[in-house]
Scaffold this active site. Sequence first.
Site, PDB file in Angstrom:
ATOM      1  N   SER A 163       0.812  -1.208   0.000  1.00 48.80           N
ATOM      2  CA  SER A 163       0.000   0.000   0.000  1.00 48.80           C
ATOM      3  C   SER A 163       0.851   1.266   0.000  1.00 48.80           C
ATOM      4  O   SER A 163       1.746   1.420  -0.824  1.00 48.80           O
ATOM      5  CB  SER A 163      -0.952  -0.046   1.191  1.00 48.80           C
ATOM      6  OG  SER A 163      -2.028   0.806   0.999  1.00 48.80           O
ATOM      7  N   ASP A 376      -8.837  -5.617  -5.439  1.00 46.84           N
ATOM      8  CA  ASP A 376      -8.512  -4.367  -4.759  1.00 46.84           C
ATOM      9  C   ASP A 376      -9.150  -3.185  -5.475  1.00 46.84           C
ATOM     10  O   ASP A 376      -9.272  -3.182  -6.704  1.00 46.84           O
ATOM     11  CB  ASP A 376      -6.995  -4.186  -4.712  1.00 46.84           C
ATOM     12  CG  ASP A 376      -6.558  -3.107  -3.736  1.00 46.84           C
ATOM     13  OD1 ASP A 376      -7.410  -2.570  -3.012  1.00 46.84           O
ATOM     14  OD2 ASP A 376      -5.339  -2.832  -3.684  1.00 46.84           O
ATOM     15  N   HIS A 435      -6.767  -6.185  -1.411  1.00 50.43           N
ATOM     16  CA  HIS A 435      -5.613  -5.349  -1.102  1.00 50.43           C
ATOM     17  C   HIS A 435      -4.531  -6.129  -0.352  1.00 50.43           C
ATOM     18  O   HIS A 435      -3.345  -5.881  -0.530  1.00 50.43           O
ATOM     19  CB  HIS A 435      -6.089  -4.163  -0.250  1.00 50.43           C
ATOM     20  CG  HIS A 435      -5.085  -3.077  -0.062  1.00 50.43           C
ATOM     21  ND1 HIS A 435      -4.631  -2.289  -1.082  1.00 50.43           N
ATOM     22  CD2 HIS A 435      -4.440  -2.637   1.056  1.00 50.43           C
ATOM     23  CE1 HIS A 435      -3.759  -1.400  -0.622  1.00 50.43           C
ATOM     24  NE2 HIS A 435      -3.625  -1.606   0.685  1.00 50.43           N
TER      25      HIS A 435
END
Length: 459
Positions: A163, A376, A435
């Site tokens: 991320s 995601d 994610h």
Amino acid sequence: MKRSVAHLVIMCFIVSFTNGETKTVRSNSDGSEAWGYAEVRPKAHMFWWHYKSPYRVEDPSKPWPIILWLQGGPGASGVGIGNFQEVGPLDTFLKPRNSTWLKKADLLFVDSPVGSGYSFVEEKNLYVKSDEEAAKDLTTLLQQLFDKNKSLNQSPLFIVAESYGGKIAVKLGLSVFDSVQSGKLKLHLGGVILGDSWISPEDFVLSWGPLLNYVSRLDYKGLDLSNSLAEKIKKQIKNGKFMEATETWMELESMISSNSNSVDFYNFLLDSGMDPLSLTTSEEISRKENRILKKYSRYLNDLTSLSDVDEGDLDTLMNGVIKKKLKIIPKDLVWGNNSSDVFTAMEADFMRPTTEDVDELLAKGIDVTIYNGQLDVICSTSGTEAWVHKLKWEGLKEFKNMKREALYCGNDRATRGFTKSYKNLHFYWILGAGHFVPVDEPCVALKMVGEITKSPPKL
């Protein structure tokens, strides 16, 4: 500043410190662990935790790798989230994790930037304000850990980021490369690995509307609203108005939540609050349980005999059992899985792209691996492909024209993903994952890490 639901979710060895910082060591053998604080700047203290793999293979031709895990946020805790919820030896119930990345590498978790997790600053003006400053602190940490420790600096270091951590990782990769070249840092950089990483905010926000419309979470009205705000963000970024872009990003998230009945930004098949990272990430341990428990006995110590683990709650775990185990965490420090103070300090850098830094990594010959979860939203695969296709790297045309190879797990012939590589750029498309790829698809994620790090097989 109000904290957004999609604050991006965004590693430890035996070493002597010369700056007075504390360190603790458990055993010198395979399966040992160590942790401590490094003063990366006066009054700025970064916490690290190193696990030496019980699967370690001593092979001079293929040195056992080390993974430095960087969480996102900015302000999320790698020592907490990455360790106990994703790839460390134990889950939040303190049960062994079958899919731990220790099977392929040693793990070095850090709470970075300072102010995240167990890391802390003595004065609030010491929070970093940019990815570059965060990378500088991490380089200082690596100098303290690696320079005088041959068992560390002879192993390849892979910087793995998730991320927002990806933005810091590319800056760190360049900083490490320069520090090694100048003789200020002794280590071998194996590569930079970007997992669902926030490299180009513009490309991601532009992808949200079309993606969510295509999977029926936004109607055409929602699509138009999303595209309009995304274009506004694009213009703000182009004009260098990054603070304004962050505010519009929050507005865009709020609008999407309202028009999608609160879609989960980490997995478009779910509603907000249903993300699997909030659940235990351990796999069921069947007939292999006794062997696994034996391998991780040094990590377990006496943790499982303590009773203040509240049904796997990470906050309770980190502020209770783990804090007691570590013994060196300041009494008044409350662990949090994401620091709003860190995010606020870095707000002006949040929407700044780092695509050019990826280009620089590739131009220097550093291995760059990108992996992305199919489901995601926040760092969507289509957004990732968009910024990759903008790279100026000389091998991009050949990379784009290459055919992908399918990924499988064990004897299961169901397609789990795809991959392709050209020279020092590698891409993994992970099917069925959101994610948090190591949580959603642990088998294929572990296989991928083995391929990237070229871990020597256990004899």
